[in-house]
Design a protein around this motif. Structure first.
Motif, PDB file in Angstrom:
ATOM      1  N   GLU A  51      84.023  43.526  52.557  1.00 49.21           N
ATOM      2  CA  GLU A  51      82.559  43.524  52.521  1.00 49.21           C
ATOM      3  C   GLU A  51      81.995  44.935  52.622  1.00 49.21           C
ATOM      4  O   GLU A  51      80.985  45.245  51.996  1.00 49.21           O
ATOM      5  CB  GLU A  51      81.994  42.653  53.643  1.00 49.21           C
ATOM      6  CG  GLU A  51      82.252  41.179  53.464  1.00 49.21           C
ATOM      7  CD  GLU A  51      81.599  40.624  52.201  1.00 49.21           C
ATOM      8  OE1 GLU A  51      80.479  41.026  51.873  1.00 49.21           O
ATOM      9  OE2 GLU A  51      82.239  39.781  51.554  1.00 49.21           O
ATOM     10  N   LEU A  52      82.635  45.809  53.400  1.00 48.51           N
ATOM     11  CA  LEU A  52      82.148  47.180  53.530  1.00 48.51           C
ATOM     12  C   LEU A  52      82.274  47.954  52.216  1.00 48.51           C
ATOM     13  O   LEU A  52      81.494  48.870  51.957  1.00 48.51           O
ATOM     14  CB  LEU A  52      82.893  47.913  54.639  1.00 48.51           C
ATOM     15  CG  LEU A  52      82.444  47.583  56.053  1.00 48.51           C
ATOM     16  CD1 LEU A  52      83.331  48.282  57.069  1.00 48.51           C
ATOM     17  CD2 LEU A  52      80.995  47.991  56.263  1.00 48.51           C
ATOM     18  N   ARG A  53      83.233  47.592  51.394  1.00 47.14           N
ATOM     19  CA  ARG A  53      83.364  48.248  50.091  1.00 47.14           C
ATOM     20  C   ARG A  53      82.198  47.910  49.168  1.00 47.14           C
ATOM     21  O   ARG A  53      81.917  48.641  48.226  1.00 47.14           O
ATOM     22  CB  ARG A  53      84.676  47.846  49.428  1.00 47.14           C
ATOM     23  CG  ARG A  53      85.877  48.490  50.087  1.00 47.14           C
ATOM     24  CD  ARG A  53      87.155  48.263  49.297  1.00 47.14           C
ATOM     25  NE  ARG A  53      88.285  48.535  50.163  1.00 47.14           N
ATOM     26  CZ  ARG A  53      89.162  47.638  50.574  1.00 47.14           C
ATOM     27  NH1 ARG A  53      89.067  46.385  50.174  1.00 47.14           N
ATOM     28  NH2 ARG A  53      90.142  47.966  51.379  1.00 47.14           N
TER      29      ARG A  53
ATOM     30  N   THR B  21      75.069  52.931  49.625  1.00 49.59           N
ATOM     31  CA  THR B  21      74.260  53.815  50.449  1.00 49.59           C
ATOM     32  C   THR B  21      73.031  54.256  49.664  1.00 49.59           C
ATOM     33  O   THR B  21      73.153  54.648  48.508  1.00 49.59           O
ATOM     34  CB  THR B  21      75.069  55.068  50.831  1.00 49.59           C
ATOM     35  OG1 THR B  21      76.427  54.723  51.036  1.00 49.59           O
ATOM     36  CG2 THR B  21      74.552  55.691  52.093  1.00 49.59           C
ATOM     37  N   PRO B  22      71.850  54.179  50.278  1.00 48.42           N
ATOM     38  CA  PRO B  22      70.650  54.597  49.551  1.00 48.42           C
ATOM     39  C   PRO B  22      70.620  56.111  49.329  1.00 48.42           C
ATOM     40  O   PRO B  22      71.178  56.875  50.123  1.00 48.42           O
ATOM     41  CB  PRO B  22      69.510  54.161  50.469  1.00 48.42           C
ATOM     42  CG  PRO B  22      70.106  54.074  51.816  1.00 48.42           C
ATOM     43  CD  PRO B  22      71.538  53.700  51.616  1.00 48.42           C
ATOM     44  N   THR B  23      69.934  56.514  48.259  1.00 45.40           N
ATOM     45  CA  THR B  23      69.780  57.946  48.005  1.00 45.40           C
ATOM     46  C   THR B  23      68.767  58.509  48.999  1.00 45.40           C
ATOM     47  O   THR B  23      68.084  57.762  49.707  1.00 45.40           O
ATOM     48  CB  THR B  23      69.270  58.190  46.578  1.00 45.40           C
ATOM     49  OG1 THR B  23      67.969  57.601  46.450  1.00 45.40           O
ATOM     50  CG2 THR B  23      70.210  57.600  45.544  1.00 45.40           C
ATOM     51  N   ARG B  24      68.662  59.825  49.043  1.00 45.46           N
ATOM     52  CA  ARG B  24      67.716  60.463  49.970  1.00 45.46           C
ATOM     53  C   ARG B  24      66.284  60.020  49.674  1.00 45.46           C
ATOM     54  O   ARG B  24      65.514  59.730  50.585  1.00 45.46           O
ATOM     55  CB  ARG B  24      67.852  61.979  49.861  1.00 45.46           C
ATOM     56  CG  ARG B  24      66.962  62.724  50.809  1.00 45.46           C
ATOM     57  CD  ARG B  24      67.243  64.223  50.722  1.00 45.46           C
ATOM     58  NE  ARG B  24      66.375  64.983  51.580  1.00 45.46           N
ATOM     59  CZ  ARG B  24      66.610  65.233  52.858  1.00 45.46           C
ATOM     60  NH1 ARG B  24      67.711  64.771  53.428  1.00 45.46           N
ATOM     61  NH2 ARG B  24      65.775  65.940  53.569  1.00 45.46           N
TER      62      ARG B  24
END
Length: 88
Positions: free
Chosen positions: A34-36, A40-43
């Protein structure tokens, strides 16, 4: 009829083990899978999401404060302790 459908459902062998260590290892493997999938959102997205949350929190604080003032003044006026909204 619904009872027969439940009884005929296929049983998986993975969850059948009662060994807690096997179950722990299986759980940790599923967590890694699940972590894969996490993105991650961009800045730019992170800043936008943060601003949206802050604006929402400020809005809710103002709303709750206004409702508290209205209901508090009304209750004070109703029991004769305070004039309504400070108006004499």
């Amino acid at each position: 009829m619904a009872e027969n459908a439940i009884e005929e459902a296929p049983r998986s062998r993975e969850g059948a083990s009662r060994n807690p260590f096997v179950r722990l290892v299986t759980f940790l493997k599923e967590v890694l899978v699940e972590l894969r999938k996490v993105v991650t959102p961009t800045r730019k997205e992170l800043i936008r999401y943060t601003l949206v949350v802050l604006v929402f929190v400020v809005f809710m604080m103002l709303l709750v404060s206004a409702l508290d003032l209205v209901f508090g003044s009304f209750v004070g006026w109703m029991f004769g302790d305070l004039p309504l909204f400070g108006i004499v």
